[in-house]
Design a protein around this motif. Structure first.
Motif, PDB file in Angstrom:
ATOM      1  N   LEU A   9      37.826  32.828  30.706  1.00  0.00           N
ATOM      2  CA  LEU A   9      37.181  32.688  32.068  1.00  0.00           C
ATOM      3  C   LEU A   9      38.182  34.021  32.018  1.00  0.00           C
ATOM      4  N   ARG A  10      39.073  34.356  32.410  1.00  0.00           N
ATOM      5  CA  ARG A  10      40.109  35.496  32.690  1.00  0.00           C
ATOM      6  C   ARG A  10      39.680  36.856  31.955  1.00  0.00           C
ATOM      7  N   SER A  11      39.523  36.041  30.620  1.00  0.00           N
ATOM      8  CA  SER A  11      39.336  37.402  29.638  1.00  0.00           C
ATOM      9  C   SER A  11      37.878  37.833  29.801  1.00  0.00           C
ATOM     10  N   ARG A  12      36.622  37.593  30.162  1.00  0.00           N
ATOM     11  CA  ARG A  12      35.410  37.639  30.177  1.00  0.00           C
ATOM     12  C   ARG A  12      34.959  38.112  31.599  1.00  0.00           C
ATOM     13  N   TYR A  22      29.318  43.902  40.678  1.00  0.00           N
ATOM     14  CA  TYR A  22      30.097  42.651  41.683  1.00  0.00           C
ATOM     15  C   TYR A  22      32.480  42.869  41.679  1.00  0.00           C
ATOM     16  N   ARG A  23      32.794  43.187  42.769  1.00  0.00           N
ATOM     17  CA  ARG A  23      33.892  42.722  42.822  1.00  0.00           C
ATOM     18  C   ARG A  23      34.651  40.918  41.979  1.00  0.00           C
ATOM     19  N   TYR A  24      35.716  41.218  41.066  1.00  0.00           N
ATOM     20  CA  TYR A  24      35.980  40.931  40.765  1.00  0.00           C
ATOM     21  C   TYR A  24      37.199  39.874  41.216  1.00  0.00           C
ATOM     22  N   VAL A  25      37.942  38.968  41.930  1.00  0.00           N
ATOM     23  CA  VAL A  25      39.469  39.473  41.787  1.00  0.00           C
ATOM     24  C   VAL A  25      40.185  38.189  41.197  1.00  0.00           C
TER      25      VAL A  25
END
Length: 68
Positions: A9-12, A22-25
């Motif tokens: 998930l952290r890579s995709r 959209y903003r991913y944090v």
């Protein structure tokens, strides 16, 4: 198992966020490098962790709103 899913998930998610505007944090970026004491059971954040996370998220949201 969970660590592998989390790694995927952290890579995709950053790429997906960019492609879909959209903003991913990554919350790990918010709490990494902090002193011990933000979790009360190795999974759930206690009062200190919640405050740290909430303050940073509020700062990020304010920055997004201010840039409109």
């Amino acid at each position: 198992y969970n660590a592998k899913v989390y790694e995927i998930l952290r890579s995709r998610l950053p790429r997906h966020a960019e492609e879909n505007h959209y903003r991913y944090v990554d919350a790990d970026d918010i709490i990494s490098g902090t002193e011990d004491g933000i979790f009360f059971d190795y999974v759930h954040m206690g009062e200190r962790g919640n405050r740290l996370f909430g303050e940073e998220m509020a700062r990020l949201v304010h920055g997004i709103e201010s840039s409109r």
